[in-house]
Design an enzyme around this catalytic site. Structure first.
Site, PDB file in Angstrom:
ATOM      1  N   GLY A  58       6.749   3.821  -6.026  1.00  0.00           N
ATOM      2  CA  GLY A  58       5.785   3.876  -7.118  1.00  0.00           C
ATOM      3  C   GLY A  58       4.938   5.126  -7.015  1.00  0.00           C
ATOM      4  O   GLY A  58       4.899   5.785  -5.976  1.00  0.00           O
ATOM      5  N   PRO A  59       4.242   5.443  -8.089  1.00  0.00           N
ATOM      6  CA  PRO A  59       3.346   6.601  -8.080  1.00  0.00           C
ATOM      7  C   PRO A  59       2.026   6.265  -7.398  1.00  0.00           C
ATOM      8  O   PRO A  59       1.689   5.099  -7.196  1.00  0.00           O
ATOM      9  CB  PRO A  59       3.137   6.880  -9.573  1.00  0.00           C
ATOM     10  CG  PRO A  59       3.263   5.524 -10.209  1.00  0.00           C
ATOM     11  CD  PRO A  59       4.301   4.787  -9.397  1.00  0.00           C
ATOM     12  N   GLY A  60       1.283   7.288  -7.047  1.00  0.00           N
ATOM     13  CA  GLY A  60      -0.066   7.072  -6.540  1.00  0.00           C
ATOM     14  C   GLY A  60      -0.170   7.054  -5.031  1.00  0.00           C
ATOM     15  O   GLY A  60       0.768   7.394  -4.303  1.00  0.00           O
ATOM     16  N   CYS A  88       9.625   4.171   0.112  1.00  0.00           N
ATOM     17  CA  CYS A  88       8.812   5.286  -0.375  1.00  0.00           C
ATOM     18  C   CYS A  88       7.330   4.909  -0.352  1.00  0.00           C
ATOM     19  O   CYS A  88       6.732   4.870   0.715  1.00  0.00           O
ATOM     20  CB  CYS A  88       9.294   5.733  -1.756  1.00  0.00           C
ATOM     21  SG  CYS A  88       8.770   7.418  -2.186  1.00  0.00           S
ATOM     22  N   SER A 138       5.605  13.143  -2.792  1.00  0.00           N
ATOM     23  CA  SER A 138       4.690  14.236  -2.479  1.00  0.00           C
ATOM     24  C   SER A 138       3.768  13.871  -1.322  1.00  0.00           C
ATOM     25  O   SER A 138       3.025  14.722  -0.830  1.00  0.00           O
ATOM     26  CB  SER A 138       3.852  14.601  -3.711  1.00  0.00           C
ATOM     27  OG  SER A 138       3.099  13.485  -4.148  1.00  0.00           O
ATOM     28  N   LEU A 139       3.810  12.597  -0.884  1.00  0.00           N
ATOM     29  CA  LEU A 139       2.998  12.128   0.239  1.00  0.00           C
ATOM     30  C   LEU A 139       3.892  11.792   1.420  1.00  0.00           C
ATOM     31  O   LEU A 139       5.062  11.432   1.248  1.00  0.00           O
ATOM     32  CB  LEU A 139       2.196  10.881  -0.162  1.00  0.00           C
ATOM     33  CG  LEU A 139       1.235  11.012  -1.344  1.00  0.00           C
ATOM     34  CD1 LEU A 139       0.607   9.665  -1.661  1.00  0.00           C
ATOM     35  CD2 LEU A 139       0.162  12.054  -1.059  1.00  0.00           C
ATOM     36  N   HIS A 178      14.841   7.120  -0.760  1.00  0.00           N
ATOM     37  CA  HIS A 178      15.275   6.073  -1.689  1.00  0.00           C
ATOM     38  C   HIS A 178      16.713   5.658  -1.369  1.00  0.00           C
ATOM     39  O   HIS A 178      17.646   6.381  -1.701  1.00  0.00           O
ATOM     40  CB  HIS A 178      15.215   6.587  -3.134  1.00  0.00           C
ATOM     41  CG  HIS A 178      13.835   6.670  -3.693  1.00  0.00           C
ATOM     42  ND1 HIS A 178      13.440   5.963  -4.807  1.00  0.00           N
ATOM     43  CD2 HIS A 178      12.744   7.364  -3.290  1.00  0.00           C
ATOM     44  CE1 HIS A 178      12.165   6.227  -5.076  1.00  0.00           C
ATOM     45  NE2 HIS A 178      11.725   7.082  -4.165  1.00  0.00           N
ATOM     46  N   GLU A 180      18.390   3.550  -2.898  1.00  0.00           N
ATOM     47  CA  GLU A 180      19.075   3.262  -4.165  1.00  0.00           C
ATOM     48  C   GLU A 180      19.430   4.522  -4.948  1.00  0.00           C
ATOM     49  O   GLU A 180      20.027   4.440  -6.027  1.00  0.00           O
ATOM     50  CB  GLU A 180      18.211   2.329  -5.021  1.00  0.00           C
ATOM     51  CG  GLU A 180      17.046   2.984  -5.731  1.00  0.00           C
ATOM     52  CD  GLU A 180      15.872   3.353  -4.846  1.00  0.00           C
ATOM     53  OE1 GLU A 180      14.889   3.899  -5.378  1.00  0.00           O
ATOM     54  OE2 GLU A 180      15.922   3.123  -3.613  1.00  0.00           O
TER      55      GLU A 180
END
Length: 204
Positions: A58-60, A88, A138-139, A178, A180
């Site tokens: 997910g984002p964030g 992730c 990005s993290l 990932h 998947e």
């Protein structure tokens, strides 16, 4: 029948991950898969009585409740006894929830394959060392708490980045890449290994 609850962190990859799991069987039986958004309550997740949990990408950032919702509470309250695979953001949340630090990767990566060096245990059992893995993040985990072993890394311009962690006491395994993604050479193997561990945990 194994009941798998997927906590969806509002990611486009979540249902690719669900599809990978839906292709698997445990002792000849398909999985009973329930997907819940991270806006669900901890009691809602608990009441589903899962045999296993997957924390989706997910984002964030895991420090932001609006990004991860119930995810951190699931990891600290339910995953202590229920086998859990974080993917992730799932890895970042696990590291953060148990006292580690999440920082920025040397550069954002979205859809590139990097070789993963791993310890050959847990979700990596029997998989080729150095298999290509699709990175979309990005993290990264910059400080992993002592309760986790680093199970996999990748080299990024001479810097070893964390690609996998395994809790020393609880049945929590996480990967930064990932499984998947079509870019990941052994993604189905990661999923199968997790389910093998779930089946063994369920019997124990």
């Amino acid at each position: 029948m194994i009941r798998l609850v997927v906590v969806d962190n509002f990611d486009s990859f979540t249902y690719n991950l669900v599809e990978y799991f839906s292709e698997q069987t445990v002792e000849g039986e398909p999985l009973d898969i329930e997907v819940r958004k991270n806006t669900a309550s901890l009691d809602e997740i608990r009441d589903l009585d899962p045999d296993a949990i997957v924390i989706s990408p997910g984002p964030g950032h895991p420090k932001n409740d609006r990004d991860v919702g119930v995810t951190n509470d699931v990891l600290t309250e339910l995953s202590t006894e229920i086998p859990t695979l974080g993917v992730c953001l799932g890895l970042e949340a696990a590291v953060y929830a148990y006292g580690g630090t999440i920082g920025h990767a040397p550069e954002p990566i979205h859809g590139k394959a990097f070789p993963v060096d791993h310890d050959g245990a847990g979700v990596f059992a029997g998989l080729e060392d150095g298999f290509p893995a699709g990175r979309y993040h990005s993290l990264v985990a910059t400080d992993v708490p002592d309760c986790f072993d680093v199970s996999a890394t990748t080299d990024h311009d001479g810097e070893a980045l964390v690609m996998g962690v395994r809790h020393r006491d609880y049945p929590i395994e996480c990967v930064q890449f990932h499984p998947e993604s079509v870019l990941t050479g052994s993604g189905h193997g990661v999923v199968r290994n997790f389910l093998t561990a779930v089946a063994g945990f369920d019997v124990a």
